[in-house]
Design a protein around this motif. Sequence first.
Motif, PDB file in Angstrom:
ATOM      1  N   THR A  50       0.834  -1.205   0.000  1.00 51.67           N
ATOM      2  CA  THR A  50       0.000   0.000   0.000  1.00 51.67           C
ATOM      3  C   THR A  50       0.866   1.251   0.000  1.00 51.67           C
ATOM      4  N   MET A  51       1.914   1.253   0.824  1.00 49.38           N
ATOM      5  CA  MET A  51       2.825   2.391   0.862  1.00 49.38           C
ATOM      6  C   MET A  51       3.506   2.582  -0.483  1.00 49.38           C
TER       7      MET A  51
ATOM      8  N   ARG B 231       2.488   1.622  -3.461  1.00 49.59           N
ATOM      9  CA  ARG B 231       1.527   2.088  -4.459  1.00 49.59           C
ATOM     10  C   ARG B 231       1.268   3.592  -4.307  1.00 49.59           C
ATOM     11  N   ARG B 232       1.149   4.047  -3.066  1.00 48.67           N
ATOM     12  CA  ARG B 232       0.899   5.474  -2.835  1.00 48.67           C
ATOM     13  C   ARG B 232       2.062   6.318  -3.345  1.00 48.67           C
TER      14      ARG B 232
ATOM     15  N   ALA C 204       2.026   6.413  -7.132  1.00 50.26           N
ATOM     16  CA  ALA C 204       0.939   7.269  -7.616  1.00 50.26           C
ATOM     17  C   ALA C 204       1.274   8.746  -7.447  1.00 50.26           C
ATOM     18  N   GLU C 205       2.082   9.074  -6.448  1.00 52.84           N
ATOM     19  CA  GLU C 205       2.495  10.457  -6.203  1.00 52.84           C
ATOM     20  C   GLU C 205       3.682  10.871  -7.066  1.00 52.84           C
TER      21      GLU C 205
END
Length: 315
Positions: A168-169, A171-172, A175-176
């Motif tokens: 999750t980290m 992917r974030r 995405a940023e």
Amino acid sequence: MQRWRGLEDIPEGWGRSVVTIGSYDGVHRGHQLILGKAVQRARELGVPAVAVTFDPHPSEVVRAGSHPPLLAPHHRRAELMGELGVDAVLVLPFTAEFSQLSPADFVVKVLVDKLHARSVVEGPNFRFGHKAAGTVASLTELGETYDYEVIVVDLFERDRSGEAFSSTMARRLVAEGDVRGAAEVLGRPHRVEGIVVRGAQRGRDLGYPTANLDTLPHTAVPADGVYAGWLTVEGEAMPAAISVGTNPQFEGTERTVEAYAIDRVDLDLYGMHVGVDFLDYIRGQERFDTLDALTARMAQDVDEARAKVAAADES
């Protein structure tokens, strides 16, 4: 390394093994600790280490439309696991029927009857079975009945925040557009894969021919912008300037990933499967007043990408 698709692919007469189960998307540094411990324990016991993962992602079956962006396709995950010493990867088709298995039925069907687990290695937040009712505690309790041990590996934590590394980290951060941060979590640059297809060929007209990727489904693609990295073709990693976005200069609407292999204008990559590894962010997506201004900025982007990759290669 052996690769199996479904329980029926496991060879007849398969003996005891050390098993670890999870989505393992990205095979990030936390995953690497768990997989490394599984391999270590397998060597101690003189048995194979098996990683079990799922396709599609369980969330897509449980909640349709919730499939997360993927950090690595299954063939890439298997390659990365093999590099860590895993002996076999089992990809279980995750169906609505499979999702209904109770924790006890899952243990019997997968760990006991097929993989003959001697040891199971997991992180502390591992959940399994219908409605994720199974926990490390219940897995351990079932191990007392079915003759396997459970080893729990603490998750890797970031030095500056204390937050555990996770898919999750990663992917974030992707995405940023923080591909350096994502690489810290993954332990390597984030890669996007796909087949090279014909685009508008404007890059070639401007002197910078790009490989336009038809990316794999659900790929985690970085934020729009220009990046430094590598274009990898048949094992050769070439320094690259990478563009992600809709190409507003030409009023584009479709989001694309394009990579220019620096100083390589002779390449014919159409139809080939390639990888694009993201090293660092250079700038955001822009629209310029003139084509001359665009080409001048592209030349600057290429120079920056060349310098960043050279520095990374020397470090």
